[in-house]
Design a protein around this motif. Sequence first.
Motif, PDB file in Angstrom:
ATOM      1  N   THR A  75       0.852  -1.374   0.012  1.00  0.00           N
ATOM      2  CA  THR A  75      -0.452   0.391  -0.331  1.00  0.00           C
ATOM      3  C   THR A  75       1.328   1.097  -0.219  1.00  0.00           C
ATOM      4  OG1 THR A  75       0.028   0.269   2.163  1.00  0.00           O
ATOM      5  CG2 THR A  75      -2.361  -0.837   1.052  1.00  0.00           C
ATOM      6  N   HIS A  76       2.430   1.523   0.765  1.00  0.00           N
ATOM      7  CA  HIS A  76       3.200   2.781   0.314  1.00  0.00           C
ATOM      8  C   HIS A  76       3.677   2.587   0.923  1.00  0.00           C
ATOM      9  CE1 HIS A  76       1.483   2.199   4.826  1.00  0.00           C
ATOM     10  NE2 HIS A  76       2.534   2.967   5.598  1.00  0.00           N
ATOM     11  N   GLN A  77       5.345   3.103   1.205  1.00  0.00           N
ATOM     12  CA  GLN A  77       6.171   2.842   1.018  1.00  0.00           C
ATOM     13  C   GLN A  77       7.188   2.065   2.786  1.00  0.00           C
ATOM     14  OE1 GLN A  77       8.888   7.173   1.102  1.00  0.00           O
ATOM     15  NE2 GLN A  77       7.392   7.295  -0.007  1.00  0.00           N
ATOM     16  N   HIS A  96       8.765   1.212   5.952  1.00  0.00           N
ATOM     17  CA  HIS A  96       8.862  -0.452   7.002  1.00  0.00           C
ATOM     18  C   HIS A  96       8.400  -1.211   7.218  1.00  0.00           C
ATOM     19  CE1 HIS A  96       8.851   0.260  11.251  1.00  0.00           C
ATOM     20  NE2 HIS A  96       8.267   2.027  10.616  1.00  0.00           N
ATOM     21  N   ASP A  97       7.104  -1.493   7.830  1.00  0.00           N
ATOM     22  CA  ASP A  97       6.205  -1.587   8.837  1.00  0.00           C
ATOM     23  C   ASP A  97       5.310  -2.402   7.682  1.00  0.00           C
ATOM     24  OD1 ASP A  97       5.473   0.742   8.885  1.00  0.00           O
ATOM     25  OD2 ASP A  97       3.946  -0.016  10.081  1.00  0.00           O
ATOM     26  N   HIS A  98       5.449  -2.267   6.450  1.00  0.00           N
ATOM     27  CA  HIS A  98       3.982  -2.806   5.372  1.00  0.00           C
ATOM     28  C   HIS A  98       5.191  -3.173   3.755  1.00  0.00           C
ATOM     29  CE1 HIS A  98       0.494  -0.482   6.791  1.00  0.00           C
ATOM     30  NE2 HIS A  98       1.602  -0.047   7.132  1.00  0.00           N
ATOM     31  N   VAL A  99       6.322  -2.601   4.387  1.00  0.00           N
ATOM     32  CA  VAL A  99       7.227  -3.836   2.765  1.00  0.00           C
ATOM     33  C   VAL A  99       8.949  -3.658   3.438  1.00  0.00           C
ATOM     34  CG1 VAL A  99       7.228  -1.599   1.384  1.00  0.00           C
ATOM     35  CG2 VAL A  99       8.983  -1.814   2.902  1.00  0.00           C
ATOM     36  N   GLY A 136      -4.915  -0.009   4.325  1.00  0.00           N
ATOM     37  CA  GLY A 136      -3.483  -0.356   4.365  1.00  0.00           C
ATOM     38  C   GLY A 136      -3.325   0.986   6.046  1.00  0.00           C
ATOM     39  N   ASP A 137      -2.489   2.733   5.636  1.00  0.00           N
ATOM     40  CA  ASP A 137      -2.733   3.754   6.696  1.00  0.00           C
ATOM     41  C   ASP A 137      -3.432   4.595   6.451  1.00  0.00           C
ATOM     42  OD1 ASP A 137      -1.314   1.287   8.201  1.00  0.00           O
ATOM     43  OD2 ASP A 137       0.692   3.066   8.296  1.00  0.00           O
ATOM     44  N   SER A 138      -4.078   4.183   5.765  1.00  0.00           N
ATOM     45  CA  SER A 138      -5.217   5.741   5.143  1.00  0.00           C
ATOM     46  C   SER A 138      -5.868   5.771   6.272  1.00  0.00           C
ATOM     47  CB  SER A 138      -6.058   5.416   3.913  1.00  0.00           C
ATOM     48  OG  SER A 138      -6.533   4.223   4.079  1.00  0.00           O
ATOM     49  N   CYS A 174      -8.154  -2.132   9.269  1.00  0.00           N
ATOM     50  CA  CYS A 174      -6.679  -1.119   9.078  1.00  0.00           C
ATOM     51  C   CYS A 174      -5.988  -2.513   8.933  1.00  0.00           C
ATOM     52  CB  CYS A 174      -7.599  -0.315  10.112  1.00  0.00           C
ATOM     53  SG  CYS A 174      -8.836   0.091   9.629  1.00  0.00           S
ATOM     54  N   TYR A 175      -4.563  -2.023   8.375  1.00  0.00           N
ATOM     55  CA  TYR A 175      -3.728  -2.780   8.829  1.00  0.00           C
ATOM     56  C   TYR A 175      -2.898  -2.531  10.476  1.00  0.00           C
ATOM     57  CZ  TYR A 175       0.754  -4.266   7.424  1.00  0.00           C
ATOM     58  OH  TYR A 175       2.213  -4.892   7.656  1.00  0.00           O
ATOM     59  N   HIS A 176      -3.089  -1.367  11.217  1.00  0.00           N
ATOM     60  CA  HIS A 176      -3.574  -1.306  12.697  1.00  0.00           C
ATOM     61  C   HIS A 176      -4.351  -0.972  13.512  1.00  0.00           C
ATOM     62  CE1 HIS A 176       0.949  -0.387  11.968  1.00  0.00           C
ATOM     63  NE2 HIS A 176       0.941   0.511  11.076  1.00  0.00           N
ATOM     64  N   GLY A 177      -5.024  -1.818  13.612  1.00  0.00           N
ATOM     65  CA  GLY A 177      -6.625  -2.267  14.102  1.00  0.00           C
ATOM     66  C   GLY A 177      -7.008  -3.229  13.603  1.00  0.00           C
TER      67      GLY A 177
HETATM   68 ZN   LIG Z   1       1.890   1.345   9.387  1.00  0.00          ZN
END
Ligand SMILES: [Zn+2]
Length: 233
Positions: free
Chosen positions: A65-67, A69-72, A181-183, A222-225
């Motif tokens: 979803t984006h760059q 560190h906790d996603h890639v 993602g983190d939106s 949500c990636y966080h939650g």
């Molecule tokens: Zn994140």
Amino acid sequence: MNKLITLKIEMSYGPVMDYIYPAVLCDNDNCVLVDCGYVGSLPKIEKALQCNGLPPKAITHIILTHQDHDHVGAAAAFKQKYPNVLIFASAEEAPYISGSQKSLRLEQAERLQKELPAEQQEFGKTFCRLLRSVEPVPIDRMLSENEVLPFCGGCQVIATPGHTPGHISLYLEAFDTILSGDSMALEQGRPVLANPQFTLDIEKANVSMQRILLHPARRIICYHGGLFEKENV
Ligand SMILES: [Zn+2]
């Protein structure tokens, strides 16, 4: 048969313990992992996949979803071990993930480091070291806004800039679900911006979160939650 699986993976940073929720989309032809954990988390991702009856080598694609560190963070390790996997990201995020441009988060952290009070200098340095340890990984295909990928009968790319400039979310019509993602993140079950103090463009991030909340899809992962159901609003 179409399946949507949410993985739950422990993520600790210093004394803080939390979870991340990468998702996996499976149909008869493909298995798509959406976001790929933090640096060093490949064994945890492999274990979580196996616990859900999926051998890691069954993963055909990873969408990032984006760059951050906790996603890639484990994407390069995943690609090294399972070289057939194809990695997708938005055209705007791709250069930061493939290493042709320095990550915006590292630029931000280095800039903020200069302003940190003495007692936070060590924390800041450790964070910069963590960001520098992210291995770049080539992007096999760049995604554009509103594009519909053929996974699970349709996986639409939604541009949700703000947290990072090319951040994307995914709309899965068959599951009435958005992978945010983190939106958007959850705090005590309520929608919030993920790390607003580090959001690169807070106005755009707010618009993106509203876009996700106003979307007709009833569920948001949500990636966080984790899972948010709109009936709860
Ligand atoms: Zn994140």
